[in-house]
Design an enzyme around this catalytic site. Structure first.
Site, mmCIF file in Angstrom:
data_model
loop_
_atom_site.group_PDB
_atom_site.id
_atom_site.type_symbol
_atom_site.label_atom_id
_atom_site.label_comp_id
_atom_site.label_asym_id
_atom_site.label_seq_id
_atom_site.Cartn_x
_atom_site.Cartn_y
_atom_site.Cartn_z
ATOM 1 N N ASP A 64 0.812 -1.217 0.000
ATOM 2 C CA ASP A 64 0.000 0.000 0.000
ATOM 3 C C ASP A 64 0.846 1.268 0.000
ATOM 4 O O ASP A 64 2.056 1.241 0.262
ATOM 5 C CB ASP A 64 -0.901 0.033 1.237
ATOM 6 C CG ASP A 64 -2.006 -1.003 1.197
ATOM 7 O OD1 ASP A 64 -2.000 -1.840 0.267
ATOM 8 O OD2 ASP A 64 -2.860 -0.990 2.097
ATOM 9 N N HIS A 214 3.687 -2.388 3.136
ATOM 10 C CA HIS A 214 3.725 -1.011 2.639
ATOM 11 C C HIS A 214 5.038 -0.783 1.904
ATOM 12 O O HIS A 214 6.107 -1.078 2.441
ATOM 13 C CB HIS A 214 3.556 -0.018 3.787
ATOM 14 C CG HIS A 214 2.220 -0.136 4.460
ATOM 15 N ND1 HIS A 214 1.933 -1.151 5.351
ATOM 16 C CD2 HIS A 214 1.088 0.605 4.338
ATOM 17 C CE1 HIS A 214 0.677 -1.026 5.766
ATOM 18 N NE2 HIS A 214 0.144 0.022 5.159
#
Length: 275
Positions: A64, A214
């Protein structure tokens, strides 16, 4: 009662008990149940939310908050082990998406899937319908210009969503994807702690996973991914995109991207978390 009659009675009762304990499965009924589930999803006003893959032996590594500095290297590492990943990107978060256009194009060309993660990584539960719609509009416009796509998959920031958001997402053709494994990289986990999250999964093959990571942390790119990806493969898993994980096409539309011009900018758009 004669012994032979007693034996016959016992065997009859045992057979009856066995039938009751293990009812036969009617393939036609199972098919109808599956069709009914699909019909219910299609008729629901809300987007479907998935937390894991539909088939066994699949491991979907997802990242992400990009595009950012480390995403390209993550993509290359996973590809080097015969896998593909999914990147849920923002428009204006850690960096402006237009400034990372070439990186994003390279990932897309390599076969990795690009999904939507809002424009500025806002808490969508606190947004009005108009604000959330703008977040989607801005990101869709950017991805259309850069890659020539409209994404199929949407990941809500912080994993948060409400009925209003799901209704808007359904109307725009999105499938919502969260996760069933969190590396903890954005929650302050040490590299060792994140690796331990993954190591606890290797022995559970073929249970499938969608893992949250991430791309904005160097430790994720160079310590965690470099370590866990070969071990995931060694455990027997196939590293797949969310598209293969769910058996759903990755994009609603694919068309010709546009040439870079003065509109390729984040200026004048909402700042991160400021929808």
């Amino acid at each position: 009662m004669h012994f032979s009659n007693l034996v016959s009675t016992v065997l009859l009762l045992a057979a009856s008990s066995s039938v009751l304990a293990h009812p036969s499965v009617d393939p036609e009924t199972t098919t109808h149940l599956a069709e009914r589930e699909l019909e219910e999803r299609a008729s629901s006003p809300y987007a479907t939310v998935y937390t894991t893959c539909k088939s066994k032996g699949k491991f979907a590594m997802t990242f992400d908050d990009g595009p950012y500095l480390y995403g390209g290297d993550i993509a290359n590492t996973i590809k080097s082990y015969g896998g593909l990943a999914t990147f849920f990107v923002n428009g204006n978060n850690w960096d402006c998406i237009y400034d990372r256009a070439n990186d994003l194009k390279a990932r897309y060309a390599a076969g990795h899937v690009i999904g939507a993660h809002t424009w500025g990584h806002d808490h969508i539960n606190s947004l009005t319908a108009k604000e959330f719609t703008q977040q989607l509009d801005l990101l869709e416009t950017a991805l259309g210009k850069i890659l020539g796509i409209k994404p199929r998959f949407f990941r809500p920031p912080y994993g948060e969503y409400n009925k209003q958001a799901l209704k808007i997402l359904k109307s725009r053709g999105y499938t919502v994807v969260t996760w069933n494994v969190d590396s903890g990289d954005s929650d302050g986990f040490s590299v060792t702690q994140s690796k331990n999250v993954y190591s606890s999964l290797y022995g559970t093959y073929p249970t499938s996973y969608i893992a949250l990571n991430h791309e904005t942390y160097s430790s994720t790119a160079y310590d965690i991914v470099n370590s866990v990806v070969p071990q995931i493969v060694q455990a027997g898993y196939k590293l797949v995109t969310v598209s293969e994980c769910l058996g759903v096409s990755p994009y609603q539309k694919v068309f010709k991207p546009s040439k870079k011009d003065k509109t390729w900018t984040c200026k004048g758009t909402p700042a991160p978390g400021q929808a």
